[in-house]
Design a protein around this motif. Structure first.
Motif, PDB file in Angstrom:
ATOM      1  N   UNK A  47      -3.247   3.165  -7.552  1.00  0.00           N
ATOM      2  CA  UNK A  47      -3.392   4.559  -7.989  1.00  0.00           C
ATOM      3  C   UNK A  47      -2.728   4.793  -9.342  1.00  0.00           C
ATOM      4  N   UNK A  48      -2.792   3.781 -10.206  1.00  0.00           N
ATOM      5  CA  UNK A  48      -2.268   3.923 -11.560  1.00  0.00           C
ATOM      6  C   UNK A  48      -0.760   3.830 -11.685  1.00  0.00           C
ATOM      7  N   UNK A  49      -0.082   3.367 -10.626  1.00  0.00           N
ATOM      8  CA  UNK A  49       1.379   3.235 -10.704  1.00  0.00           C
ATOM      9  C   UNK A  49       1.838   2.002  -9.925  1.00  0.00           C
ATOM     10  N   UNK A  50       3.009   1.488 -10.285  1.00  0.00           N
ATOM     11  CA  UNK A  50       3.576   0.331  -9.600  1.00  0.00           C
ATOM     12  C   UNK A  50       4.427   0.849  -8.439  1.00  0.00           C
ATOM     13  N   UNK A  51       4.093   0.412  -7.235  1.00  0.00           N
ATOM     14  CA  UNK A  51       4.788   0.907  -6.041  1.00  0.00           C
ATOM     15  C   UNK A  51       5.339  -0.259  -5.232  1.00  0.00           C
ATOM     16  N   UNK A  53       5.834  -2.469  -2.013  1.00  0.00           N
ATOM     17  CA  UNK A  53       4.889  -2.805  -0.949  1.00  0.00           C
ATOM     18  C   UNK A  53       5.089  -1.929   0.286  1.00  0.00           C
ATOM     19  N   UNK A  54       6.376  -1.672   0.643  1.00  0.00           N
ATOM     20  CA  UNK A  54       6.627  -0.891   1.858  1.00  0.00           C
ATOM     21  C   UNK A  54       6.223   0.585   1.722  1.00  0.00           C
ATOM     22  N   UNK A  55       5.825   1.012   0.505  1.00  0.00           N
ATOM     23  CA  UNK A  55       5.308   2.372   0.314  1.00  0.00           C
ATOM     24  C   UNK A  55       3.794   2.434   0.556  1.00  0.00           C
ATOM     25  N   UNK A  56       3.150   1.265   0.527  1.00  0.00           N
ATOM     26  CA  UNK A  56       1.691   1.247   0.643  1.00  0.00           C
ATOM     27  C   UNK A  56       1.187   0.483   1.865  1.00  0.00           C
ATOM     28  N   UNK A  57       2.103  -0.138   2.618  1.00  0.00           N
ATOM     29  CA  UNK A  57       1.686  -0.936   3.770  1.00  0.00           C
ATOM     30  C   UNK A  57       2.838  -1.099   4.759  1.00  0.00           C
ATOM     31  N   UNK A  58       2.486  -1.367   6.013  1.00  0.00           N
ATOM     32  CA  UNK A  58       3.519  -1.724   6.984  1.00  0.00           C
ATOM     33  C   UNK A  58       3.544  -3.249   7.085  1.00  0.00           C
ATOM     34  N   UNK A  76      -7.557  -0.776   0.053  1.00  0.00           N
ATOM     35  CA  UNK A  76      -6.688  -1.415  -0.946  1.00  0.00           C
ATOM     36  C   UNK A  76      -6.174  -2.790  -0.490  1.00  0.00           C
ATOM     37  N   UNK A  77      -6.729  -3.330   0.587  1.00  0.00           N
ATOM     38  CA  UNK A  77      -6.245  -4.610   1.133  1.00  0.00           C
ATOM     39  C   UNK A  77      -6.260  -5.725   0.087  1.00  0.00           C
ATOM     40  N   UNK A  78      -7.332  -5.809  -0.705  1.00  0.00           N
ATOM     41  CA  UNK A  78      -7.432  -6.879  -1.717  1.00  0.00           C
ATOM     42  C   UNK A  78      -6.358  -6.726  -2.798  1.00  0.00           C
TER      43      UNK A  78
END
Length: 162
Positions: A47-51, A53-58, A76-78
């Motif tokens: 989404x245009x920002x560096x996050x 991993x624990x913010x985008x997945x469990x 967003x899996x890939x």
């Protein structure tokens, strides 16, 4: 005006952050079995920002040598898989539908040596944080010495005034 004990307390706080950061980074380095926080240092461009991993997945560790990553946004899996692969952790994830399987390589001598190098790199980053705190402390010290020198000049001038 800050007191010396306050300055020391602030510097300890800044240096503690360096240690806490290093400790947190070290949790991502595998020493025995899989743990979910091994992937805490992985950054995902989403989404245009560096996050983190624990913010985008469990992340779960159902087996000693396997992590399962489940992106919150299945589309967003890939992207998540790519971020794990490109991290400096040396992992080879594979997306299987909405989940990503991350098998952990066996810990042979070569892999252990690689991980030790990563640990040294992370420790160096922690030391840099502490050294920045030291430089800040030195600057504060120098500023105060300069202020005392200014007081000396002013008092000398006052004393020598005829």
């Amino acid at each position: 005006m800050m007191t010396i004990p306050q300055i020391i307390k602030d510097m300890r706080g800044a240096m503690d952050k360096g240690i806490d950061s290093t400790r947190r980074e070290f949790t991502s380095i595998r020493s025995g079995k899989a743990t979910p926080n091994m992937l805490d240092t992985v950054r995902v461009d989403m989404y245009g920002t560096s996050m983190a991993l624990n913010q985008v997945a469990s992340v779960s560790a159902p087996e000693p040598r396997l992590l399962i990553v489940t992106p919150f946004d299945k589309a967003q899996a890939k992207v998540v898989e790519k971020a794990i692969r490109e991290s400096d952790l040396g992992l080879d994830p594979s997306a299987q539908g909405p989940i990503i399987r991350v098998p952990l390589p066996s810990m042979n001598e070569q892999r252990r040596k690689e991980l030790v190098k990563v640990v040294h790199k992370l420790a160096e980053e922690g030391k840099i944080t502490v050294k920045h705190a030291e430089k800040d402390l030195q600057k504060i010290h120098d500023d105060y010495i300069h202020k005392i020198d200014e007081l000396i000049k002013a008092k000398e001038a006052e004393i020598m005034e005829v």
